[in-house]
Structures are given as structure tokens and as C-alpha cells.
Design a protein around this motif. Structure first.
Motif: not given
Length: 274
Positions: A122-123, A125-127, A129-130
Motif C-alpha cells: 500500500p505504501l 501505491y500511495q507514493m 498516487d502522490l
């Protein structure tokens, strides 16, 4: 033989055995790094002609200066910010004890149970998306967040044991909460702060998993993360790979040797108060 003398001998023997077990891998790396490049050393044998130039070759091949600069930038982004936030939060939870502080403390304890490996997907995909993938911010921001549970608990444990008489005397003299924190408690917290900074420095420097997954460019990773690219390029050259590994370990060893007194002082201070 008297019991105290026997206990001291047994204790020292165990310490010497643990020291040998700890140092043996580094000795093996050092001896292997001195063998001729491209060879496969067998066992722990000193070469007939030590090849000290392997360290210079590894330094040049891995472009260590650029990797060192990248690691320094990441350290400067992680360690001061994490220590500052942890000190403020630890002072609030350990000394001021605001309403609801117990629930916040439990949340930080739960944060200690999160392994890096369990949140790496998840980290990622979060990075993504940012828009931070393949940048140093993809390492700096997650590392600050992942270190905070431990760092806050470390500083809270320190401030919990600080005598309240100091705060009461400062309040009588008209000190505000910020003055109480900055002028009274922070100067007395230097051992705890320095030891926490050392730990965060070592953990950040040796961070491998996040650096490999979140950053593709080895020049933007930590030095430990860049070792993966170096291994892929020189994986068949065992002496050169060992030389590069020792070069990466050297800065952490130097930092620990310089500040070990502060680290031990903080541990002893916590044991005496506990």
C-alpha cells in the motif's frame, strides 16, 4: 574459587564469546575484500598479496561520492524532523499528560507492531498516487512516519521520569509551556535526544527494502539500498562486493564510535530511573 569471582569470569567469557561472534563476519568480509578481483576465496585465509586497491576500485565503480551525498540528504530529511516531532509529542504525552493522551499512547504502541514488509505494497501505491516514486521524498516521508512510534515512546519514557519540581519552579518564575520545554527540559534531555538521533541515523542509513522498492534510481537511494544495484553489477566479483559492503558500513561505524558515550549514558540513565 569464590562465587563473585566465578561470576565475573563467566560473565567476561560470555562477553568475549559474543564479541567474537559479532566481529567474525566483519573480519571475513575484510579478508575476502583483499583477495585478487574475480576470484572465489574459500574459507578465512589471508591472501599472499593483499589487494588494497579493491577498496578504491569499489569506491569508484559504485560512485560512492554520489551515493554518500544522497544518503546525507535523506538523513537530513528524516532524522531532525523525526527527533523534533518525537520530542514535542513525548513531552506532551509524558510530562504535560493532556486529556486523551492515553489513547494516543496506545495508538503509538500499535504503530510499533507494523512491520515495514507488511505495508510496503500500500505504501508503494500511495507514493505512486502522490507522484513521489523514484524521488528521495518517497523515502523521507514514509521513514519519518514509520520511526515516529518508537521515537515518541523513547522520548515519552524520558519525560515521564523528569521531576515535576523543576516544572513547578519554572512555572513560579513565570515560564510559559514553550519556555518550560525549550529552556528547562530540552537541555536535560541531551543524552536521550542524541541516542535517539544515533538510532534513527543508523536505521535510515541501513534502510534497504524501502529504498529498493520505492526508488528505481540507485543515485537517489540510501547507500545500503544502492548496494543492490552494485551487487547486480559486480555480483560475480566477490572481493569487490565485500570491499563495497565495508565502505557502506564504515560511516555508521564511525558515527557510533564517536557518539557511543551519549548512547550508553542514555541507556544507563533510563535504567537508573526505571
Amino acid at each position: 574459587m569464590k562465587a563473585p569471582l566465578r561470576d565475573r569470569l563467566v560473565g567476561r567469557s560470555l562477553l568475549i564469546a559474543l564479541l567474537l561472534v559479532t566481529v567474525a563476519p566483519f573480519i571475513s568480509l575484510f579478508v575476502t575484500a583483499l583477495h585478487p578481483p574475480g576470484t572465489y576465496p574459500s574459507g578465512l585465509s589471508w591472501p599472499e598479496t593483499p589487494h588494497w586497491e579493491n577498496f578504491a576500485l569499489a569506491f569508484q565503480s559504485a560512485d560512492m561520492l554520489r551515493l554518500l551525498w544522497s544518503s546525507v540528504l535523506i538523513e537530513l530529511g528524516v532524522v531532525p524532523v523525526a527527533v523534533l516531532i518525537a520530542t514535542l509529542a513525548g513531552f506532551a504525552l509524558g510530562h504535560l499528560r493532556p486529556p486523551g493522551g492515553g489513547f494516543i499512547f496506545v495508538a503509538f504502541i500499535l504503530g510499533l507492531t507494523l512491520p515495514f514488509e507488511g505495508i510496503i505494497v500500500p505504501l508503494y501505491y500511495q507514493m505512486r498516487d502522490l507522484g513521489l516514486l523514484n524521488t528521495r521524498w518517497a523515502l523521507i516521508l514514509p521513514l519519518i512516519a514509520l520511526y515516529l512510534p518508537f521515537a515518541v515512546m523513547w522520548m515519552r519514557a524520558h519525560f515521564v521520569n523528569m521531576p515535576h519540581d523543576l516544572s513547578e519552579a519554572a512555572r513560579v518564575d513565570g515560564a510559559t509551556t514553550w519556555q518550560l520545554f525549550w529552556r528547562v527540559h530540552v537541555p536535560l534531555s541531551v543524552p536521550a535526544l542524541s541516542s535517539l538521533a544515533i538510532l534513527l541515523f543508523l536505521w535510515t542509513w541501513n534502510q534497504f527494502l524501502l529504498a529498493v522498492v520505492l526508488v528505481d534510481d540507485p543515485a537517489k537511494r540510501t547507500m545500503a539500498g544502492a548496494l543492490g544495484a552494485f551487487q547486480g553489477q559486480w555480483g560475480t566479483d566477490v572481493p569487490l562486493l565485500c570491499a563495497g559492503s565495508l565502505l557502506i558500513l564504515t560511516p555508521t561505524l564511525i558515527v557510533f564510535l564517536i557518539f557511543q558515550r551519549h548512547f550508553v549514558q542514555a541507556l544507563l540513565q533510563g535504567s537508573l530511573k526505571g
